[in-house]
Structure formats: C-alpha cells, structure tokens
Design a protein around this motif. Sequence first.
Motif, PDB file in Angstrom:
ATOM      1  N   VAL A 133      25.003  -7.303  -4.929  1.00 42.94           N
ATOM      2  CA  VAL A 133      24.629  -8.720  -4.936  1.00 42.94           C
ATOM      3  C   VAL A 133      23.769  -9.056  -3.727  1.00 42.94           C
ATOM      4  N   LEU A 134      24.131  -8.574  -2.553  1.00 45.09           N
ATOM      5  CA  LEU A 134      23.338  -8.836  -1.353  1.00 45.09           C
ATOM      6  C   LEU A 134      21.945  -8.209  -1.447  1.00 45.09           C
ATOM      7  N   ASN A 135      21.851  -7.019  -2.040  1.00 43.78           N
ATOM      8  CA  ASN A 135      20.546  -6.387  -2.227  1.00 43.78           C
ATOM      9  C   ASN A 135      19.676  -7.197  -3.177  1.00 43.78           C
ATOM     10  N   MET A 136      20.268  -7.735  -4.236  1.00 45.47           N
ATOM     11  CA  MET A 136      19.507  -8.557  -5.176  1.00 45.47           C
ATOM     12  C   MET A 136      19.003  -9.832  -4.507  1.00 45.47           C
ATOM     13  N   ILE A 137      19.837 -10.439  -3.678  1.00 42.14           N
ATOM     14  CA  ILE A 137      19.447 -11.668  -2.985  1.00 42.14           C
ATOM     15  C   ILE A 137      18.302 -11.383  -2.016  1.00 42.14           C
ATOM     16  N   SER A 138      18.437 -10.341  -1.205  1.00 41.22           N
ATOM     17  CA  SER A 138      17.381 -10.045  -0.225  1.00 41.22           C
ATOM     18  C   SER A 138      16.086  -9.627  -0.916  1.00 41.22           C
ATOM     19  N   THR A 139      16.177  -8.911  -2.019  1.00 41.09           N
ATOM     20  CA  THR A 139      14.981  -8.521  -2.759  1.00 41.09           C
ATOM     21  C   THR A 139      14.266  -9.733  -3.331  1.00 41.09           C
ATOM     22  N   SER A 140      15.021 -10.656  -3.907  1.00 44.83           N
ATOM     23  CA  SER A 140      14.384 -11.849  -4.486  1.00 44.83           C
ATOM     24  C   SER A 140      13.764 -12.728  -3.408  1.00 44.83           C
ATOM     25  N   LYS A 154       9.765 -13.770  -3.215  1.00 42.95           N
ATOM     26  CA  LYS A 154       9.324 -15.163  -3.139  1.00 42.95           C
ATOM     27  C   LYS A 154       8.497 -15.444  -1.889  1.00 42.95           C
ATOM     28  N   LEU A 155       8.739 -14.719  -0.813  1.00 46.02           N
ATOM     29  CA  LEU A 155       7.965 -14.889   0.417  1.00 46.02           C
ATOM     30  C   LEU A 155       6.617 -14.167   0.361  1.00 46.02           C
ATOM     31  N   GLY A 156       6.384 -13.389  -0.690  1.00 44.02           N
ATOM     32  CA  GLY A 156       5.119 -12.685  -0.843  1.00 44.02           C
ATOM     33  C   GLY A 156       5.021 -11.415  -0.037  1.00 44.02           C
ATOM     34  N   ARG A 157       6.133 -10.833   0.308  1.00 49.32           N
ATOM     35  CA  ARG A 157       6.127  -9.609   1.112  1.00 49.32           C
ATOM     36  C   ARG A 157       6.208  -8.353   0.268  1.00 49.32           C
ATOM     37  N   VAL A 158       6.222  -8.538  -1.043  1.00 48.41           N
ATOM     38  CA  VAL A 158       6.310  -7.413  -1.973  1.00 48.41           C
ATOM     39  C   VAL A 158       5.187  -7.552  -2.984  1.00 48.41           C
ATOM     40  N   GLU A 159       4.526  -6.442  -3.258  1.00 48.32           N
ATOM     41  CA  GLU A 159       3.493  -6.425  -4.291  1.00 48.32           C
ATOM     42  C   GLU A 159       3.818  -5.280  -5.239  1.00 48.32           C
ATOM     43  N   GLY A 160       4.046  -5.619  -6.506  1.00 46.18           N
ATOM     44  CA  GLY A 160       4.523  -4.604  -7.447  1.00 46.18           C
ATOM     45  C   GLY A 160       5.936  -4.224  -7.052  1.00 46.18           C
ATOM     46  N   ASN A 161       6.136  -2.957  -6.771  1.00 42.66           N
ATOM     47  CA  ASN A 161       7.445  -2.529  -6.282  1.00 42.66           C
ATOM     48  C   ASN A 161       7.345  -1.956  -4.865  1.00 42.66           C
ATOM     49  N   ILE A 162       6.315  -2.393  -4.127  1.00 41.15           N
ATOM     50  CA  ILE A 162       6.068  -1.875  -2.785  1.00 41.15           C
ATOM     51  C   ILE A 162       6.138  -3.006  -1.778  1.00 41.15           C
ATOM     52  N   MET A 163       6.891  -2.791  -0.703  1.00 42.63           N
ATOM     53  CA  MET A 163       6.941  -3.775   0.376  1.00 42.63           C
ATOM     54  C   MET A 163       5.708  -3.581   1.254  1.00 42.63           C
ATOM     55  N   ARG A 168       4.075   5.861   6.069  1.00 50.14           N
ATOM     56  CA  ARG A 168       4.347   5.166   4.811  1.00 50.14           C
ATOM     57  C   ARG A 168       3.233   4.171   4.511  1.00 50.14           C
ATOM     58  N   GLY A 169       2.779   3.447   5.539  1.00 51.79           N
ATOM     59  CA  GLY A 169       1.692   2.493   5.365  1.00 51.79           C
ATOM     60  C   GLY A 169       0.391   3.163   4.959  1.00 51.79           C
ATOM     61  N   VAL A 170       0.112   4.320   5.552  1.00 58.15           N
ATOM     62  CA  VAL A 170      -1.104   5.061   5.206  1.00 58.15           C
ATOM     63  C   VAL A 170      -1.056   5.490   3.741  1.00 58.15           C
ATOM     64  N   LYS A 171       0.087   5.953   3.295  1.00 55.04           N
ATOM     65  CA  LYS A 171       0.219   6.371   1.893  1.00 55.04           C
ATOM     66  C   LYS A 171       0.034   5.194   0.938  1.00 55.04           C
ATOM     67  N   ILE A 172       0.531   4.025   1.332  1.00 53.95           N
ATOM     68  CA  ILE A 172       0.358   2.831   0.495  1.00 53.95           C
ATOM     69  C   ILE A 172      -1.114   2.442   0.445  1.00 53.95           C
ATOM     70  N   VAL A 173      -1.803   2.490   1.589  1.00 53.30           N
ATOM     71  CA  VAL A 173      -3.231   2.172   1.628  1.00 53.30           C
ATOM     72  C   VAL A 173      -4.008   3.169   0.767  1.00 53.30           C
ATOM     73  N   MET A 174      -3.664   4.440   0.866  1.00 55.53           N
ATOM     74  CA  MET A 174      -4.332   5.454   0.052  1.00 55.53           C
ATOM     75  C   MET A 174      -4.136   5.166  -1.434  1.00 55.53           C
ATOM     76  N   GLN A 175      -2.938   4.798  -1.812  1.00 58.82           N
ATOM     77  CA  GLN A 175      -2.634   4.512  -3.208  1.00 58.82           C
ATOM     78  C   GLN A 175      -3.364   3.256  -3.691  1.00 58.82           C
ATOM     79  N   GLU A 176      -3.347   2.204  -2.892  1.00 59.98           N
ATOM     80  CA  GLU A 176      -3.959   0.939  -3.296  1.00 59.98           C
ATOM     81  C   GLU A 176      -5.479   1.030  -3.382  1.00 59.98           C
ATOM     82  N   LEU A 177      -6.096   1.812  -2.498  1.00 59.71           N
ATOM     83  CA  LEU A 177      -7.555   1.911  -2.470  1.00 59.71           C
ATOM     84  C   LEU A 177      -8.087   3.128  -3.209  1.00 59.71           C
ATOM     85  N   GLY A 178      -7.206   4.001  -3.661  1.00 57.11           N
ATOM     86  CA  GLY A 178      -7.640   5.201  -4.379  1.00 57.11           C
ATOM     87  C   GLY A 178      -8.317   6.221  -3.476  1.00 57.11           C
TER      88      GLY A 178
END
Length: 79
Positions: free
Chosen positions: A10-17, A21-30, A43-53
């Motif tokens: 329940v606490l994980n669901m609350i913090s995830t939602s 709502k704060l816009g800190r998550v895009e898709g399933n990535i924080m 981790r950030g570099v891998k996300i940038v690589m994925q988002e920009l191809g």
Amino acid sequence: MKSGTAQKLVLNMISTSVMIKLGRVEGNIMINMQLQNEKLINRGVKIVMQELGLNDYEQAKSILLEGGDIKKAVLSAKK
C-alpha cells in the motif's frame, strides 16, 4: 508477516502515484532523480541513451552532465 507485506504494498502504491502526479515519472522510468553518485549517473546515462536512441555511452554521459538532470538533458538534446 502478511500484514507487513500488505502495508508495504500500500505504501509503495501511494508513493508511486504521488511521483506520477508530480511529473517525476515518464512511462515506467523515474526521470527526475538526483545524480549524486556513480551508480545513479550510470543509470541516468542509460536512460538518456534509451530516450535519444544513442549507442555511444560517452556522448550520452556528456549530454546528461551538461543538462544537469535527465529531464533537462533529454529535452535540450531533442531540440
């Protein structure tokens, strides 16, 4: 043990939602995390690589470090 597990779910669901709502998550990535150590930077570099191809780790790392955070780096690189 069962009530502790249910409480954790329940606490994980609350913090995830809240993060969604704060816009800190895009898709399933924080995407709005602070790059405080090498693990989070990687981790950030891998996300940038994925988002920009991108396939070049060093190029993605320089884009990320110039932007300061993932969201700004991806938005500025897409422009």
